[in-house]
Design a protein around this motif. Structure first.
Motif, PDB file in Angstrom:
ATOM      1  N   SER A   1       0.730  -1.317  -0.156  1.00 14.33           N
ATOM      2  CA  SER A   1      -0.125  -0.062  -0.105  1.00 14.33           C
ATOM      3  C   SER A   1       0.818   1.437   0.236  1.00 14.33           C
ATOM      4  CB  SER A   1      -0.808   0.122   1.412  1.00 14.33           C
ATOM      5  OG  SER A   1      -0.337   0.254   2.420  1.00 14.33           O
ATOM      6  N   LEU A   2       2.116   1.227   0.539  1.00 17.79           N
ATOM      7  CA  LEU A   2       2.869   2.277   0.612  1.00 17.79           C
ATOM      8  C   LEU A   2       3.596   2.363  -0.497  1.00 17.79           C
ATOM      9  CD1 LEU A   2       4.397   1.855   4.350  1.00 17.79           C
ATOM     10  CD2 LEU A   2       2.902   3.551   3.602  1.00 17.79           C
ATOM     11  N   LEU A   3       4.163   1.280  -1.162  1.00 25.17           N
ATOM     12  CA  LEU A   3       5.099   1.485  -2.411  1.00 25.17           C
ATOM     13  C   LEU A   3       4.770   2.217  -3.364  1.00 25.17           C
ATOM     14  CD1 LEU A   3       8.047   0.719  -2.990  1.00 25.17           C
ATOM     15  CD2 LEU A   3       6.893  -1.449  -3.823  1.00 25.17           C
ATOM     16  N   TYR A   4       3.254   1.892  -3.770  1.00 23.86           N
ATOM     17  CA  TYR A   4       2.507   2.443  -4.973  1.00 23.86           C
ATOM     18  C   TYR A   4       1.388   3.597  -4.454  1.00 23.86           C
ATOM     19  CZ  TYR A   4       4.802  -1.290  -7.221  1.00 23.86           C
ATOM     20  OH  TYR A   4       5.615  -2.367  -7.647  1.00 23.86           O
ATOM     21  N   GLY A   5       1.625   4.278  -3.216  1.00 24.94           N
ATOM     22  CA  GLY A   5       0.549   5.363  -2.682  1.00 24.94           C
ATOM     23  C   GLY A   5       0.554   6.394  -3.541  1.00 24.94           C
ATOM     24  N   THR A   6       1.792   6.931  -4.296  1.00 20.13           N
ATOM     25  CA  THR A   6       1.742   8.034  -5.281  1.00 20.13           C
ATOM     26  C   THR A   6       1.261   7.853  -6.672  1.00 20.13           C
ATOM     27  OG1 THR A   6       3.897   7.678  -5.725  1.00 20.13           O
ATOM     28  CG2 THR A   6       3.705   9.015  -3.718  1.00 20.13           C
ATOM     29  N   GLN A   7       1.158   6.671  -6.954  1.00 18.00           N
ATOM     30  CA  GLN A   7       0.692   6.445  -8.434  1.00 18.00           C
ATOM     31  C   GLN A   7      -0.582   7.074  -8.784  1.00 18.00           C
ATOM     32  OE1 GLN A   7       0.343   2.348  -9.676  1.00 18.00           O
ATOM     33  NE2 GLN A   7       1.792   2.662 -11.174  1.00 18.00           N
ATOM     34  N   PRO A   8      -1.677   6.810  -8.034  1.00 19.17           N
ATOM     35  CA  PRO A   8      -2.921   7.635  -8.622  1.00 19.17           C
ATOM     36  C   PRO A   8      -3.037   9.392  -8.277  1.00 19.17           C
ATOM     37  CG  PRO A   8      -3.395   6.647  -6.421  1.00 19.17           C
ATOM     38  CD  PRO A   8      -1.996   6.357  -6.651  1.00 19.17           C
ATOM     39  N   VAL A   9      -1.771   9.866  -7.801  1.00 17.80           N
ATOM     40  CA  VAL A   9      -1.701  11.418  -7.390  1.00 17.80           C
ATOM     41  C   VAL A   9      -0.739  12.004  -8.334  1.00 17.80           C
ATOM     42  CG1 VAL A   9      -3.006  11.035  -5.246  1.00 17.80           C
ATOM     43  CG2 VAL A   9      -0.594  11.190  -5.388  1.00 17.80           C
ATOM     44  N   LEU A  10      -0.202  11.289  -9.291  1.00 15.39           N
ATOM     45  CA  LEU A  10       0.827  11.732 -10.081  1.00 15.39           C
ATOM     46  C   LEU A  10       0.552  13.126 -10.849  1.00 15.39           C
ATOM     47  CD1 LEU A  10       2.749   8.640 -11.832  1.00 15.39           C
ATOM     48  CD2 LEU A  10       3.074   9.921 -10.033  1.00 15.39           C
ATOM     49  N   PRO A  11      -0.806  13.352 -11.311  1.00 10.36           N
ATOM     50  CA  PRO A  11      -1.230  14.620 -11.903  1.00 10.36           C
ATOM     51  C   PRO A  11      -0.998  15.668 -10.800  1.00 10.36           C
ATOM     52  CG  PRO A  11      -2.697  12.833 -12.554  1.00 10.36           C
ATOM     53  CD  PRO A  11      -1.818  12.266 -11.644  1.00 10.36           C
TER      54      PRO A  11
ATOM     55  N   ALA B   1       5.385  21.495  -9.996  1.00  8.17           N
ATOM     56  CA  ALA B   1       5.680  22.041 -11.479  1.00  8.17           C
ATOM     57  C   ALA B   1       6.887  21.250 -11.949  1.00  8.17           C
ATOM     58  CB  ALA B   1       6.380  23.414 -11.326  1.00  8.17           C
ATOM     59  N   VAL B   2       6.538  19.829 -12.198  1.00  7.28           N
ATOM     60  CA  VAL B   2       7.495  19.026 -12.716  1.00  7.28           C
ATOM     61  C   VAL B   2       6.698  18.271 -13.729  1.00  7.28           C
ATOM     62  CG1 VAL B   2       8.813  18.496 -10.730  1.00  7.28           C
ATOM     63  CG2 VAL B   2       6.689  17.215 -11.106  1.00  7.28           C
ATOM     64  N   SER B   3       7.212  17.388 -14.825  1.00  6.81           N
ATOM     65  CA  SER B   3       6.748  16.806 -15.805  1.00  6.81           C
ATOM     66  C   SER B   3       6.415  15.427 -15.421  1.00  6.81           C
ATOM     67  CB  SER B   3       7.804  16.471 -16.839  1.00  6.81           C
ATOM     68  OG  SER B   3       8.729  15.604 -16.607  1.00  6.81           O
ATOM     69  N   PRO B   4       5.228  14.826 -16.393  1.00  2.00           N
ATOM     70  CA  PRO B   4       4.550  13.744 -15.768  1.00  2.00           C
ATOM     71  C   PRO B   4       6.033  12.696 -15.682  1.00  2.00           C
ATOM     72  CG  PRO B   4       3.455  14.743 -17.560  1.00  2.00           C
ATOM     73  CD  PRO B   4       4.685  15.554 -17.508  1.00  2.00           C
ATOM     74  N   GLY B   5       6.794  12.634 -16.454  1.00  4.81           N
ATOM     75  CA  GLY B   5       7.799  11.739 -16.296  1.00  4.81           C
ATOM     76  C   GLY B   5       8.640  11.767 -15.066  1.00  4.81           C
ATOM     77  N   GLU B   6       8.685  12.963 -14.605  1.00  4.53           N
ATOM     78  CA  GLU B   6       9.518  13.596 -13.307  1.00  4.53           C
ATOM     79  C   GLU B   6       8.669  12.981 -12.223  1.00  4.53           C
ATOM     80  OE1 GLU B   6      12.243  17.403 -14.405  1.00  4.53           O
ATOM     81  OE2 GLU B   6      10.185  17.709 -14.079  1.00  4.53           O
ATOM     82  N   ALA B   7       7.224  13.201 -12.381  1.00  5.81           N
ATOM     83  CA  ALA B   7       6.275  12.712 -11.276  1.00  5.81           C
ATOM     84  C   ALA B   7       6.327  11.464 -10.924  1.00  5.81           C
ATOM     85  CB  ALA B   7       5.036  13.316 -11.724  1.00  5.81           C
ATOM     86  N   SER B   8       6.490  10.551 -11.981  1.00  5.07           N
ATOM     87  CA  SER B   8       6.576   9.276 -11.799  1.00  5.07           C
ATOM     88  C   SER B   8       7.781   8.725 -11.115  1.00  5.07           C
ATOM     89  CB  SER B   8       6.595   8.528 -13.147  1.00  5.07           C
ATOM     90  OG  SER B   8       7.992   8.708 -13.957  1.00  5.07           O
ATOM     91  N   LEU B   9       8.654   9.482 -10.870  1.00  6.10           N
ATOM     92  CA  LEU B   9       9.979   9.092 -10.234  1.00  6.10           C
ATOM     93  C   LEU B   9       9.585   9.029  -8.786  1.00  6.10           C
ATOM     94  CD1 LEU B   9      12.922  11.613 -11.718  1.00  6.10           C
ATOM     95  CD2 LEU B   9      12.421   9.026 -11.898  1.00  6.10           C
ATOM     96  N   SER B  10       8.326   9.546  -8.157  1.00  7.88           N
ATOM     97  CA  SER B  10       7.942   9.325  -6.832  1.00  7.88           C
ATOM     98  C   SER B  10       7.432   7.856  -6.749  1.00  7.88           C
ATOM     99  CB  SER B  10       6.887  10.200  -6.563  1.00  7.88           C
ATOM    100  OG  SER B  10       5.636   9.868  -7.261  1.00  7.88           O
ATOM    101  N   VAL B  11       7.043   7.110  -7.710  1.00  6.73           N
ATOM    102  CA  VAL B  11       6.923   5.728  -7.545  1.00  6.73           C
ATOM    103  C   VAL B  11       8.359   4.916  -7.898  1.00  6.73           C
ATOM    104  CG1 VAL B  11       5.808   3.608  -8.723  1.00  6.73           C
ATOM    105  CG2 VAL B  11       4.713   6.000  -8.586  1.00  6.73           C
ATOM    106  N   ALA B  12       9.010   5.411  -9.048  1.00  8.74           N
ATOM    107  CA  ALA B  12      10.340   4.771  -9.396  1.00  8.74           C
ATOM    108  C   ALA B  12      11.326   4.833  -8.092  1.00  8.74           C
ATOM    109  CB  ALA B  12      10.955   5.459 -10.625  1.00  8.74           C
ATOM    110  N   ALA B  13      11.310   5.809  -7.461  1.00 10.30           N
ATOM    111  CA  ALA B  13      12.291   6.145  -6.150  1.00 10.30           C
ATOM    112  C   ALA B  13      12.460   4.797  -5.460  1.00 10.30           C
ATOM    113  CB  ALA B  13      12.228   7.497  -5.545  1.00 10.30           C
ATOM    114  N   GLY B  14      10.887   4.581  -4.890  1.00  7.21           N
ATOM    115  CA  GLY B  14      10.664   3.486  -3.937  1.00  7.21           C
ATOM    116  C   GLY B  14      10.981   2.257  -4.595  1.00  7.21           C
ATOM    117  N   THR B  15      10.615   1.958  -5.704  1.00 11.79           N
ATOM    118  CA  THR B  15      10.687   0.552  -6.319  1.00 11.79           C
ATOM    119  C   THR B  15      12.306   0.369  -6.639  1.00 11.79           C
ATOM    120  OG1 THR B  15       9.985   1.667  -8.575  1.00 11.79           O
ATOM    121  CG2 THR B  15       8.409   0.239  -7.284  1.00 11.79           C
ATOM    122  N   ALA B  16      12.989   1.318  -7.070  1.00 10.56           N
ATOM    123  CA  ALA B  16      14.374   1.249  -7.448  1.00 10.56           C
ATOM    124  C   ALA B  16      15.323   0.815  -6.233  1.00 10.56           C
ATOM    125  CB  ALA B  16      15.079   2.627  -8.102  1.00 10.56           C
TER     126      ALA B  16
END
Length: 402
Positions: free
Chosen positions: A35-45, A52-67
């Motif tokens: 539940s924690l690992l992917y908690g930011t996925q639905p709030v990327l927009p 003020a980041v791009s969609p690709g940069e916002a997705s790093l909030s998911v990638a940082a945890g999984t990496a």
């Protein structure tokens, strides 16, 4: 007295109080982690707007945890082998809950990424130890149901974290969504400390580099295992990629869906609990290669359906893709276990590392085709990735299933 002696010699027996406590403790741990690992996925927009980041940069909030999780699974699994499963799980879950709460207070996007990376690092200690604990402490005739409950709790946590985060973001803001997940994880960590029976079968393992390197060389000399690791990389990367960027598509016209509605899309995870069990049963009867080919074909078909404009067809395509993904993952996991033999612990850690590394790298890299070619670019990229899985399944069929 007889029950305790039996549990000490054979492991925790189904139906005993200790067995039930162990199952509940590990189920809550798995639920909390995912539940924690992917908690930011639905709030990327919302993250793109606030920071003020791009969609690709916002997705790093998911990638940082999984990496972080991918890179630390192996070293933490080795430490758990040396110093104990319980210590690793308890410390990891407490740390993850702490960093989840801190991420809700992040003053900048960089601070958010650091918190998410630290969260993923802590979470890595849990699956690295939980499966080993189940294998050692649960009686052989009850391990299947115990492992099934643990995996189901992982999927339920991944789904619930996304849905809760999306709903609370819709009503109060994304910080409240992340804070709520952190508070739930504090309760899960407390339950793990209170409920988990002490290990009775743990034997510390050596950390001698020479022995470890010899095992790694044997694993990568296997004609099938490295390619199964690649399958894990590709399917998880595709899975994270489609769920990351579909949220952006559905937040734009003509859909204009809010965080709650986008979070509700993750209820499709329930499809996975059906397909994984079904595919595992069918693979035993018809062969892993055949089922992997059919289910990876379903993933490609599902991706293609999402090119349609009607919302119901997009959801249908995502459901077909999700069904195929969980089934392919189940088949690949069982195939890895069959080929691993006596090196099962290290092989599982390598498979999971590839799996989460795919989610963090490939899942974020899909942002480039989204930015430059829109949804058709995402679809084309993911079809190529799953096409490689089809090719790998054909090759793996030639090297044999065991």
């Amino acid at each position: 007295m007889g029950e305790r002696q039996s549990e000490a010699s054979d492991g925790l027996q189904a139906g005993t109080a200790a067995f039930q406590r162990a199952n509940l403790a590990l189920a809550l741990a798995g639920f909390s982690c995912f539940s924690l690992l992917y908690g930011t996925q639905p709030v990327l927009p919302q993250l793109t707007s606030e920071f003020a980041v791009s969609p690709g940069e916002a997705s790093l909030s998911v990638a940082a945890g999984t990496a972080a999780m991918a890179f630390l699974l192996i070293p933490l699994s080795l430490l758990a082998d040396r110093y104990g499963r319980e210590r690793a799980m308890k410390a990891g879950l407490v740390g993850a809950a702490l960093f989840a709460l801190l991420s809700a207070l992040a003053p900048s996007f960089l601070a958010l990424l650091l918190c998410r990376a630290a969260l993923g690092a802590c979470i890595a200690a849990v699956p690295a130890a939980a499966m080993a604990y189940l294998g050692e402490e649960i009686a052989p005739d009850a391990r299947g149901r115990a492992m099934g409950l643990y995996i189901a709790a992982n999927a339920l946590g991944g789904m619930s974290g996304r849905v809760v985060s999306g709903l609370l973001t819709e009503w109060f803001g994304w910080r409240y969504g992340l804070a709520a997940l952190g508070l739930v994880s504090v309760l899960c960590a407390f339950s793990l400390w209170r409920l988990l029976p002490p290990a009775r079968h743990f034997v510390p393992r050596s950390l001698q580099p020479r022995l470890l390197l010899a095992d790694v060389r044997q694993i990568y000399a296997d004609p099938g295992l490295p390619w199964l690791f690649m399958v894990a990389f590709l399917i998880m990367g595709s899975f994270v990629g489609i769920y990351n960027y579909l949220g952006f598509r559905l937040s734009l016209e003509p859909y204009h869906l809010g965080p709650a509605a986008i979070g509700a899309v993750f209820l499709l995870y329930a499809v996975g609990s059906v397909s994984s069990a079904w595919a595992g049963h069918l693979a035993d009867r018809l062969g892993r290669r055949r089922i992997m080919l059919i289910m990876s074909g379903a993933m490609i078909g599902g991706i293609a359906i999402t090119l349609a404009s009607p919302l119901w067809l997009i959801v249908l395509g995502l459901a077909v893709f999700t069904f195929g993904y969980f089934a392919t993952h189940a088949v690949a996991s069982s195939w890895v276990g069959r080929r691993a033999r006596e090196r099962r612990g290290l092989v599982s850690a390598l498979y999971l590392s590839s799996y989460y590394l795919g989610g963090s790298t490939l899942g974020s890299a899909v942002g480039w085709p989204w930015t430059h070619a829109g949804w058709p670019g995402v679809v084309g990229t993911l079809v190529v990735c799953i096409g490689l899985v089809v090719a790998l399944a054909l090759y793996l069929g030639r090297v044999g299933e065991s």
